[in-house]
Design a protein around this motif. Structure first.
Motif, PDB file in Angstrom:
ATOM      1  N   PHE A  66       6.458  -8.237  26.676  1.00 50.21           N
ATOM      2  CA  PHE A  66       5.220  -8.506  25.942  1.00 50.21           C
ATOM      3  C   PHE A  66       4.289  -7.298  25.897  1.00 50.21           C
ATOM      4  N   THR A  67       4.363  -6.448  26.899  1.00 54.40           N
ATOM      5  CA  THR A  67       3.523  -5.244  26.914  1.00 54.40           C
ATOM      6  C   THR A  67       3.920  -4.295  25.785  1.00 54.40           C
ATOM      7  N   SER A  68       5.223  -4.008  25.669  1.00 56.26           N
ATOM      8  CA  SER A  68       5.684  -3.126  24.586  1.00 56.26           C
ATOM      9  C   SER A  68       5.397  -3.753  23.233  1.00 56.26           C
ATOM     10  N   PHE A  69       5.592  -5.055  23.115  1.00 58.52           N
ATOM     11  CA  PHE A  69       5.289  -5.758  21.871  1.00 58.52           C
ATOM     12  C   PHE A  69       3.829  -5.545  21.479  1.00 58.52           C
ATOM     13  N   TYR A  87       3.012  -1.682  20.770  1.00 56.49           N
ATOM     14  CA  TYR A  87       3.647  -1.211  19.538  1.00 56.49           C
ATOM     15  C   TYR A  87       2.975  -1.818  18.309  1.00 56.49           C
ATOM     16  N   THR A  88       2.697  -3.111  18.350  1.00 54.88           N
ATOM     17  CA  THR A  88       2.081  -3.782  17.216  1.00 54.88           C
ATOM     18  C   THR A  88       0.660  -3.280  16.970  1.00 54.88           C
ATOM     19  N   ILE A  89      -0.138  -3.256  18.017  1.00 57.00           N
ATOM     20  CA  ILE A  89      -1.529  -2.822  17.872  1.00 57.00           C
ATOM     21  C   ILE A  89      -1.604  -1.356  17.464  1.00 57.00           C
ATOM     22  N   ALA A  90      -0.807  -0.500  18.119  1.00 53.17           N
ATOM     23  CA  ALA A  90      -0.822   0.924  17.781  1.00 53.17           C
ATOM     24  C   ALA A  90      -0.359   1.147  16.345  1.00 53.17           C
ATOM     25  N   SER A  91       0.662   0.431  15.898  1.00 49.25           N
ATOM     26  CA  SER A  91       1.156   0.599  14.530  1.00 49.25           C
ATOM     27  C   SER A  91       0.089   0.241  13.499  1.00 49.25           C
ATOM     28  N   PHE A  92      -0.608  -0.857  13.716  1.00 50.66           N
ATOM     29  CA  PHE A  92      -1.645  -1.255  12.766  1.00 50.66           C
ATOM     30  C   PHE A  92      -2.831  -0.295  12.797  1.00 50.66           C
ATOM     31  N   ILE A  93      -3.334  -0.009  13.976  1.00 51.10           N
ATOM     32  CA  ILE A  93      -4.530   0.840  14.070  1.00 51.10           C
ATOM     33  C   ILE A  93      -4.240   2.259  13.605  1.00 51.10           C
ATOM     34  N   VAL A  94      -3.183   2.860  14.143  1.00 50.41           N
ATOM     35  CA  VAL A  94      -2.875   4.239  13.776  1.00 50.41           C
ATOM     36  C   VAL A  94      -2.429   4.311  12.315  1.00 50.41           C
ATOM     37  N   GLY A  95      -1.708   3.299  11.834  1.00 48.98           N
ATOM     38  CA  GLY A  95      -1.301   3.269  10.428  1.00 48.98           C
ATOM     39  C   GLY A  95      -2.493   3.235   9.486  1.00 48.98           C
ATOM     40  N   PHE A  96      -3.439   2.360   9.750  1.00 43.10           N
ATOM     41  CA  PHE A  96      -4.651   2.303   8.917  1.00 43.10           C
ATOM     42  C   PHE A  96      -5.429   3.613   8.986  1.00 43.10           C
ATOM     43  N   LEU A  97      -5.581   4.142  10.186  1.00 42.03           N
ATOM     44  CA  LEU A  97      -6.290   5.408  10.338  1.00 42.03           C
ATOM     45  C   LEU A  97      -5.585   6.540   9.590  1.00 42.03           C
ATOM     46  N   PHE A 145      10.178  -2.964  11.572  1.00 42.53           N
ATOM     47  CA  PHE A 145       9.065  -3.154  12.498  1.00 42.53           C
ATOM     48  C   PHE A 145       9.065  -4.602  13.025  1.00 42.53           C
ATOM     49  N   ALA A 146       9.241  -5.555  12.119  1.00 40.41           N
ATOM     50  CA  ALA A 146       9.250  -6.968  12.522  1.00 40.41           C
ATOM     51  C   ALA A 146      10.445  -7.271  13.424  1.00 40.41           C
ATOM     52  N   TYR A 147      11.605  -6.728  13.096  1.00 38.99           N
ATOM     53  CA  TYR A 147      12.787  -6.963  13.921  1.00 38.99           C
ATOM     54  C   TYR A 147      12.614  -6.365  15.318  1.00 38.99           C
ATOM     55  N   GLU A 148      12.099  -5.164  15.390  1.00 40.07           N
ATOM     56  CA  GLU A 148      11.916  -4.518  16.698  1.00 40.07           C
ATOM     57  C   GLU A 148      10.933  -5.308  17.553  1.00 40.07           C
ATOM     58  N   PHE A 198       8.109   3.943  14.417  1.00 34.75           N
ATOM     59  CA  PHE A 198       6.668   4.153  14.537  1.00 34.75           C
ATOM     60  C   PHE A 198       6.258   5.431  13.800  1.00 34.75           C
ATOM     61  N   ALA A 199       7.003   6.514  14.027  1.00 37.48           N
ATOM     62  CA  ALA A 199       6.694   7.792  13.370  1.00 37.48           C
ATOM     63  C   ALA A 199       6.810   7.656  11.852  1.00 37.48           C
ATOM     64  N   ALA A 200       7.856   6.981  11.368  1.00 33.59           N
ATOM     65  CA  ALA A 200       8.031   6.805   9.925  1.00 33.59           C
ATOM     66  C   ALA A 200       6.870   6.018   9.327  1.00 33.59           C
TER      67      ALA A 200
END
Length: 121
Positions: free
Chosen positions: A95-98, A101-111, A82-85, A37-39
Protein backbone atom coordinates in the motif's frame (compact mmCIF):
# COMPACT_ATOMS: atom_id res chain seq x y z
CA UNK A 1 -6.95 9.82 -43.76
CA UNK A 2 -3.91 12.08 -43.34
CA UNK A 3 -4.89 12.81 -39.72
CA UNK A 4 -5.11 9.09 -38.94
CA UNK A 5 -1.66 8.54 -40.44
CA UNK A 6 -0.18 11.37 -38.35
CA UNK A 7 -1.63 9.91 -35.13
CA UNK A 8 -0.53 6.40 -36.15
CA UNK A 9 3.10 7.42 -36.84
CA UNK A 10 3.38 9.60 -33.74
CA UNK A 11 1.78 6.94 -31.55
CA UNK A 12 4.14 4.29 -32.89
CA UNK A 13 7.23 6.31 -32.04
CA UNK A 14 5.83 7.18 -28.62
CA UNK A 15 5.00 3.56 -27.84
CA UNK A 16 8.46 2.33 -28.85
CA UNK A 17 10.14 4.96 -26.69
CA UNK A 18 7.90 4.06 -23.74
CA UNK A 19 8.82 0.39 -24.18
CA UNK A 20 12.53 1.25 -24.15
CA UNK A 21 12.18 3.37 -21.01
CA UNK A 22 10.22 0.65 -19.23
CA UNK A 23 12.67 -2.06 -20.30
CA UNK A 24 15.65 -0.20 -18.88
CA UNK A 25 14.17 1.72 -15.94
CA UNK A 26 11.51 -0.53 -14.41
CA UNK A 27 13.07 -2.26 -11.41
CA UNK A 28 12.76 -6.03 -11.34
CA UNK A 29 14.22 -6.06 -7.83
CA UNK A 30 11.75 -3.71 -6.14
CA UNK A 31 8.91 -3.85 -8.68
CA UNK A 32 8.86 -0.05 -8.82
CA UNK A 33 7.85 1.05 -12.36
CA UNK A 34 10.32 3.91 -12.78
CA UNK A 35 10.08 3.70 -16.58
CA UNK A 36 6.31 4.17 -16.64
CA UNK A 37 6.59 7.00 -14.15
CA UNK A 38 9.30 8.68 -16.25
CA UNK A 39 7.25 8.24 -19.45
CA UNK A 40 4.14 9.75 -17.86
CA UNK A 41 6.02 12.71 -16.39
CA UNK A 42 8.08 13.38 -19.51
CA UNK A 43 4.94 13.00 -21.62
CA UNK A 44 3.10 15.47 -19.40
CA UNK A 45 5.96 17.95 -19.77
CA UNK A 46 6.10 17.43 -23.53
CA UNK A 47 2.36 17.85 -24.04
CA UNK A 48 2.52 21.06 -22.01
CA UNK A 49 5.32 22.35 -24.24
CA UNK A 50 3.66 21.17 -27.46
CA UNK A 51 0.24 22.61 -26.67
CA UNK A 52 1.82 25.77 -25.27
CA UNK A 53 3.69 26.23 -28.56
CA UNK A 54 0.55 25.48 -30.56
CA UNK A 55 -1.34 28.22 -28.74
CA UNK A 56 1.50 30.76 -28.68
CA UNK A 57 1.52 32.62 -31.98
CA UNK A 58 0.41 29.47 -33.82
CA UNK A 59 4.00 28.17 -33.61
CA UNK A 60 2.89 24.63 -34.53
CA UNK A 61 0.47 23.69 -37.28
CA UNK A 62 -2.57 21.55 -36.55
CA UNK A 63 -0.83 18.63 -38.30
CA UNK A 64 2.27 19.00 -36.12
CA UNK A 65 0.10 19.22 -33.01
CA UNK A 66 -1.82 16.11 -34.05
CA UNK A 67 1.41 14.18 -34.72
CA UNK A 68 3.16 15.25 -31.52
CA UNK A 69 0.43 15.74 -28.89
CA UNK A 70 -2.24 13.24 -29.90
CA UNK A 71 0.06 10.72 -31.57
CA UNK A 72 3.45 10.77 -29.85
CA UNK A 73 2.34 11.81 -26.35
CA UNK A 74 -0.70 9.54 -26.57
CA UNK A 75 1.51 6.57 -27.42
CA UNK A 76 4.29 7.54 -25.03
CA UNK A 77 2.20 8.02 -21.91
CA UNK A 78 0.01 5.26 -20.63
CA UNK A 79 -2.78 5.24 -18.14
CA UNK A 80 -3.54 1.56 -18.69
CA UNK A 81 -0.05 0.48 -17.62
CA UNK A 82 -0.20 2.88 -14.69
CA UNK A 83 -3.50 1.32 -13.59
CA UNK A 84 -2.15 -2.22 -13.95
CA UNK A 85 0.99 -1.45 -11.96
CA UNK A 86 -1.16 -0.02 -9.19
CA UNK A 87 -3.25 -3.19 -9.28
CA UNK A 88 -0.04 -5.20 -8.75
CA UNK A 89 0.89 -3.03 -5.75
CA UNK A 90 -2.55 -3.48 -4.20
CA UNK A 91 -2.69 -7.21 -4.91
CA UNK A 92 0.69 -7.72 -3.23
CA UNK A 93 -0.37 -5.60 -0.25
CA UNK A 94 2.24 -2.91 -0.95
CA UNK A 95 0.00 0.00 0.00
CA UNK A 96 2.92 2.37 0.57
CA UNK A 97 4.25 1.99 -2.99
CA UNK A 98 0.70 2.24 -4.31
CA UNK A 99 0.08 5.51 -2.48
CA UNK A 100 3.46 7.05 -3.28
CA UNK A 101 3.36 6.08 -6.96
CA UNK A 102 -0.23 7.25 -7.46
CA UNK A 103 0.13 10.55 -5.62
CA UNK A 104 3.54 11.33 -7.15
CA UNK A 105 2.29 10.52 -10.66
CA UNK A 106 -0.69 12.86 -10.37
CA UNK A 107 1.10 15.73 -8.65
CA UNK A 108 4.31 15.62 -10.65
CA UNK A 109 2.37 14.95 -13.88
CA UNK A 110 0.17 18.01 -13.40
CA UNK A 111 3.15 20.13 -12.43
CA UNK A 112 5.02 18.94 -15.54
CA UNK A 113 2.15 20.03 -17.81
CA UNK A 114 2.01 23.46 -16.17
CA UNK A 115 5.80 23.78 -16.29
CA UNK A 116 5.87 22.82 -19.95
CA UNK A 117 3.31 25.48 -20.79
CA UNK A 118 5.20 28.00 -18.65
CA UNK A 119 8.44 27.28 -20.52
CA UNK A 120 6.97 28.38 -23.83
CA UNK A 121 5.40 31.60 -22.55
Amino acid sequence: MKNLLLVFVGGGFGSVLRYILSKYLNSTETGIPYGTFAANILGSLLIGIILGLAVKNNTLSSNQTLLLATGFCGGFTTFSTFAYENHVFLKSGDFTSFALYTIASFIVGFLAVFFGMYLVK
